[in-house]
Design a protein around this motif. Structure first.
Motif, short mmCIF file in Angstrom:
data_model
loop_
_atom_site.label_atom_id
_atom_site.label_comp_id
_atom_site.label_asym_id
_atom_site.label_seq_id
_atom_site.Cartn_x
_atom_site.Cartn_y
_atom_site.Cartn_z
N HIS A 1 49.84 42.91 29.80
CA HIS A 1 50.19 42.84 31.44
C HIS A 1 49.64 42.28 31.69
N PHE A 2 48.31 41.42 31.78
CA PHE A 2 47.38 41.17 32.35
C PHE A 2 46.91 39.03 32.15
N ASN A 3 47.62 39.06 31.42
CA ASN A 3 47.37 37.97 30.85
C ASN A 3 46.24 37.03 31.09
N LEU A 4 45.11 37.99 31.02
CA LEU A 4 43.99 36.66 31.29
C LEU A 4 43.38 35.42 30.67
N ASN A 5 43.61 35.47 29.08
CA ASN A 5 43.45 34.71 28.87
C ASN A 5 43.81 33.07 28.86
N SER A 6 45.09 33.50 29.49
CA SER A 6 45.59 32.05 29.62
C SER A 6 45.92 31.72 30.94
N GLN A 7 44.41 32.55 31.93
CA GLN A 7 44.19 31.48 33.52
C GLN A 7 43.50 30.37 33.26
N THR A 8 43.44 29.61 33.87
CA THR A 8 42.63 28.79 33.88
C THR A 8 41.74 29.16 34.81
N ALA A 9 40.75 28.25 34.39
CA ALA A 9 38.95 28.33 35.12
C ALA A 9 39.01 28.07 36.47
N PRO B 1 37.42 35.37 39.75
CA PRO B 1 36.87 34.18 40.73
C PRO B 1 37.65 34.62 43.21
N GLY B 2 38.53 35.32 42.38
CA GLY B 2 39.31 36.40 43.74
C GLY B 2 38.44 37.80 43.08
N ASN B 3 37.13 38.08 43.18
CA ASN B 3 36.63 38.98 43.06
C ASN B 3 37.77 40.84 43.12
N ILE B 4 37.22 41.59 44.11
CA ILE B 4 38.23 42.82 43.95
C ILE B 4 39.13 42.31 44.52
N ARG B 5 39.52 41.77 45.31
CA ARG B 5 41.18 41.89 46.05
C ARG B 5 42.08 41.19 44.59
N GLU B 6 41.50 40.24 43.70
CA GLU B 6 42.23 39.60 42.80
C GLU B 6 42.30 40.84 41.70
N LEU B 7 41.52 41.70 41.24
CA LEU B 7 41.38 43.15 40.50
C LEU B 7 42.06 43.80 40.93
N GLU B 8 42.79 43.95 42.45
CA GLU B 8 43.59 44.89 42.31
C GLU B 8 44.86 44.40 42.39
N HIS B 9 44.95 43.44 42.49
CA HIS B 9 46.42 42.12 42.52
C HIS B 9 47.23 42.69 41.48
N ALA B 10 45.37 42.33 40.78
CA ALA B 10 46.48 42.32 38.58
C ALA B 10 46.28 43.63 38.11
N LEU C 1 39.32 43.21 30.92
CA LEU C 1 38.62 43.22 32.71
C LEU C 1 37.69 42.55 32.58
N GLU C 2 36.81 43.78 31.55
CA GLU C 2 35.52 43.39 31.95
C GLU C 2 34.65 41.56 31.25
N GLY C 3 35.32 40.75 31.01
CA GLY C 3 34.72 39.20 30.33
C GLY C 3 35.96 38.83 30.78
#
Length: 505
Positions: A433-441, A401-410, A395-397
């Motif tokens: 459970h987050f699968n952040l690495n596969s998200q497109t920049a 782009p959607g800021n806090i709202r995106e973090l909450e939804h994640a 999460l820290e890395g």
């Protein structure tokens, strides 16, 4: 080994050094953890029927962002209702709020736990908690010795609260902390940029200046507006919200200023506008940059003279409204391009406040993650929801782009996934459970075109293409239609009509 007066005196002397309040609290809990030789210590502040951690030692960092409501945590409720030292049996059936939150220990099974309520003039102001994985760890300390610790901690906490009150006496009617809103909304963060933001909120709240709140989508501009209102002399009056981006042009004037019966087709009765509803209070205009130039001119007149004229009415009404406006656009650039009135911009931006994006306050991510973990633990009915260390690192890395709202939804989405695949008392959030690495920049999202399944005539394919492009850009814009229109270089009204025709609305 029993506690000595000398050891407690040494801690008391250390607390008199010229440290910040936060450093005082950190020193206190670390010294007490060492003194009692336990695995975890926490200093909690009591307010609004919940405990808020001020300092921890031996617990995961996200604990600082968690809010422990009494009706959700029976151990903390027992501490709050006690007037003395609380020793929980080593096999107590009451769930521990820190279960799974001591690094290296997945679950607190049989362990020793002590709670010390902290009082000032017989009022509960906080608590100290001590946990040890050794069930016999606290047997050597008697209640009188532990009571001395509670007196020491209560004095340190009460002094900090008194200083905090004195610092805020210059702000009229500032009856609550800037971080706590009456409906539970809270500004979470202790990073330098957030400390600066809270200071700015405290300064401007006590005035009656108009404020322009700017920042990216999802940073929490509405929370800032609410904090400013609650810290003002208008706090007893309404805070009225209006999203300017969601206003169709043909009803925008009526929404803002109201109308009289018969003013236009469909006006079958008088309507009170948002300005009248906010009289003597505060009007929060979100997405102010989306107002048309004609409405900007009428808004300017009310700000300048306080004169309100309902649609279809010849009479004038005076209103006393403070304006808080928010935007994720560069309004200065909009002024240069002629899309926003310069005189209105200067009227609104008497005191500009910039809310930083999440990528500029990475140190706040553990606190925010803990706050949302506790929120969705309750919502999903989980015994405990734990964010594992490698998941927090992920999460820290991530740039968010959607800021806090995106973090909450994640976190909400991850909690739902974890609940579906795990059984037991402690539900763990893992990187998968987050699968952040596969998200497109985010910069790639705007440039990539969606794949097209070629079947059907040209009109059908064109609709399909438009539908997929709008859906993709809308998602990347955090479901903000105004931002989507700007990215697609479309008039906002045209985009709404197109989306409706394509079945997207």
């Amino acid at each position: 080994m029993p506690l000595s007066i000398q050891s407690l005196a040494a801690i008391a002397i250390d607390l008199q050094t010229g440290l910040t309040r936060r450093d005082h609290f950190t020193l206190l809990v670390s010294s007490l953890r060492q003194l009692l030789n336990c695995d975890a210590t926490a200093l909690l502040r009591f307010e609004a029927q919940q405990f808020r951690p001020l300092a921890i030692d031996g617990l995961t960092q996200d604990v600082l962002g968690r809010r422990f409501a009494l009706d959700q945590h029976p151990r903390l409720e027992a501490i709050a209702r006690a007037g003395h030292v609380v020793r929980f049996p080593e096999d107590s059936h009451l769930p521990d709020p820190y279960d799974g939150l001591i690094p290296g220990h997945d679950k607190l099974k049989v362990h020793a736990c002590i709670g010390l309520p902290l009082f000032a003039d017989q009022n509960l102001i906080g608590a100290l908690t001590f946990d040890s994985l050794n069930p016999r760890q606290f047997d050597q300390f008697n209640d009188e010795e532990l009571q001395l610790i509670s007196v020491l901690a209560a004095a340190a906490l009460n002094n900090a609260l008194l200083v905090e009150t004195l610092e805020k006496q210059s702000l009229p009617d500032f009856v609550q902390q800037i971080s706590i809103a009456r409906d539970g909304g809270e500004i979470i963060g202790s990073s330098p940029v957030m400390q600066q933001l809270k200071q700015e909120i405290g300064i401007v709240a006590g005035s009656d200046l108009n404020v322009l709140i700017s920042g990216e989508t999802g940073v929490g501009k509405e929370l800032v507006a609410r904090a400013i209102h609650l810290g003002s002399a208008r706090a007893a009056h309404p805070l009225v919200y209006l999203n300017c981006a969601a206003l169709p042009e043909n009803v925008a004037e009526s929404e803002l200023f109201g109308h009289v019966k018969g003013a236009f087709t469909g006006a079958i009765q008088h309507r009170v506008g948002k300005f009248e509803l906010a009289d003597n209070g505060t009007l929060f205009l979100d997405e102010i940059g989306e107002l048309s130039l004609s409405l900007q001119a009428k808004l300017l007149r009310i700000i300048q003279y306080g004169d309100l004229q309902r649609v279809g009415d010849d009479s004038m009404k005076r209103v006393n409204v403070r304006i808080l406006a928010a935007t994720n656009r560069e309004l200065k650039q909009a002024v240069v391009s002629g899309q926003f009135r310069a005189d209105l911009y200067h009227r609104l931006s008497v005191f500009p406040v910039v809310v930083p994006p999440l990528r500029e306050r990475v140190s706040d991510i553990p606190l925010l993650a803990g706050f949302f973990c506790e929120r969705y633990r309750i919502k999903l009915g989980l015994t405990q929801l734990v964010l594992r260390g490698d998941a927090l690192t992920a999460l820290e890395g991530y740039p968010w782009p959607g800021n806090i709202r995106e973090l909450e939804h994640a976190i909400y989405r991850a909690a739902v996934l974890a609940r579906a695949t795990q059984n037991g008392g402690v539900t763990e959030l893992l990187p998968l459970h987050f699968n952040l690495n596969s998200q497109t920049a985010p910069e790639q999202q705007d440039n990539e075109m969606p794949p097209i399944l070629v079947q059907g005539d040209l009109a059908t394919l064109t609709d399909q293409f438009q539908r997929e492009v709008i859906r993709k850009v809308l998602t990347a814009s955090d479901m903000n239609w105004a931002a989507t229109a700007r990215k697609l270089n479309l008039n906002s009204g045209n985009l709404h009509r197109l989306a409706k025709r394509l079945g997207l609305k």
